[in-house]
Design an enzyme around this catalytic site. Sequence first.
Site, PDB file in Angstrom:
ATOM      1  N   SER A  34       0.824  -1.211   0.000  1.00  0.00           N
ATOM      2  CA  SER A  34       0.000   0.000   0.000  1.00  0.00           C
ATOM      3  C   SER A  34       0.858   1.260   0.000  1.00  0.00           C
ATOM      4  O   SER A  34       1.992   1.266   0.481  1.00  0.00           O
ATOM      5  CB  SER A  34      -0.915   0.039   1.226  1.00  0.00           C
ATOM      6  OG  SER A  34      -1.818  -1.039   1.208  1.00  0.00           O
TER       7      SER A  34
HETATM    8  N1  SAH Z   1      -1.037  -4.449   4.006  1.00  0.00           N
HETATM    9  C1  SAH Z   1      -0.481  -4.879   2.736  1.00  0.00           C
HETATM   10  C2  SAH Z   1      -1.477  -4.634   1.626  1.00  0.00           C
HETATM   11  C3  SAH Z   1      -1.358  -5.631   0.557  1.00  0.00           C
HETATM   12  S1  SAH Z   1      -2.583  -5.472  -0.704  1.00  0.00           S
HETATM   13  C4  SAH Z   1       0.817  -4.169   2.412  1.00  0.00           C
HETATM   14  O1  SAH Z   1       0.914  -2.965   2.648  1.00  0.00           O
HETATM   15  O2  SAH Z   1       1.702  -4.804   1.842  1.00  0.00           O
HETATM   16  C5  SAH Z   1      -3.955  -6.343  -0.026  1.00  0.00           C
HETATM   17  C6  SAH Z   1      -3.694  -7.756   0.404  1.00  0.00           C
HETATM   18  O3  SAH Z   1      -4.959  -8.324   0.771  1.00  0.00           O
HETATM   19  C7  SAH Z   1      -3.125  -8.651  -0.690  1.00  0.00           C
HETATM   20  O4  SAH Z   1      -1.955  -9.253  -0.221  1.00  0.00           O
HETATM   21  C8  SAH Z   1      -4.236  -9.664  -0.937  1.00  0.00           C
HETATM   22  O5  SAH Z   1      -3.762 -10.943  -1.297  1.00  0.00           O
HETATM   23  C9  SAH Z   1      -4.953  -9.683   0.391  1.00  0.00           C
HETATM   24  N2  SAH Z   1      -6.336 -10.164   0.355  1.00  0.00           N
HETATM   25  C10 SAH Z   1      -7.261 -10.001  -0.617  1.00  0.00           C
HETATM   26  N3  SAH Z   1      -8.424 -10.589  -0.280  1.00  0.00           N
HETATM   27  C11 SAH Z   1      -8.223 -11.161   0.947  1.00  0.00           C
HETATM   28  C12 SAH Z   1      -9.047 -11.938   1.832  1.00  0.00           C
HETATM   29  N4  SAH Z   1     -10.301 -12.258   1.531  1.00  0.00           N
HETATM   30  N5  SAH Z   1      -8.499 -12.353   3.004  1.00  0.00           N
HETATM   31  C13 SAH Z   1      -7.215 -12.045   3.345  1.00  0.00           C
HETATM   32  N6  SAH Z   1      -6.395 -11.319   2.546  1.00  0.00           N
HETATM   33  C14 SAH Z   1      -6.885 -10.886   1.362  1.00  0.00           C
END
Ligand code: SAH
Length: 214
Positions: free
Chosen positions: A65
Amino acid sequence: MLKDTLKHQGLRNQLVKTLSDKGIVDTNVLKAIAKIPRHLFMDSSFENFAYQDKAFPIAANQTISQPYTVAFQTQKLEVKPNQSILEIGTGSGFQTAVLISLKAKVYTIERQQELYKKTSLFLPKLGFRPKAMRFGDGYLGLPDFAPFDGIIVTAGAPVIPKALLSQLKIGGRLVIPVGKDVQIMTLVIRKGEKDFEKHVFGDFKFVPMLKEKS
Ligand code: SAH
């Protein structure tokens, strides 16, 4: 190699200045971002861009993010030491590290196995230890460890999952981007057993929150 230099620190200080210029006022959040080596959470080919205020690709077609988004969501959570916080979407682990730096007990769920494996090995190497990291579907929350003082969702949710509302303590806060193409940052505060207060903020752009893979 996990290398953090004075140059990285200098770039981080500039990033923190940018975030405070954009309206982030919580000094604990800014201090956490000032000390976490974001470049190590990304592919080394992006190292030179790690302290720009932008999202970047990580494994499994996901993104780390944007720092402003991390700061904005964390500020809305109002984390206090020892609180238990559930994160949906571990991804790179950067947001997880911010929450741990704020002395929260952090529980985090990721649905992409590749990221789950990678990040669960990586975070402890930097000294960040979540209370639990799970591979699974964040729509279900984490009933075993509920209720939580705060829940943060880091993927765009088409709707607010009911399980997450039910896993909030009274007084607990859920910070979740809601919407399909564009998401409205939403804060839900649980005022009572059946009493939820909703606040909405600006538009943000996230990768979608997906259902568990079958
Ligand atoms: N906090 C992370 C954001 C990653 S993007 C960072 O800053 O790196 C969002 C993440 O949510 C992705 O890794 C994606 O795989 C995950 N995601 C999507 N749907 C999800 C779900 N139903 N349960 C858990 N994780 C999920």
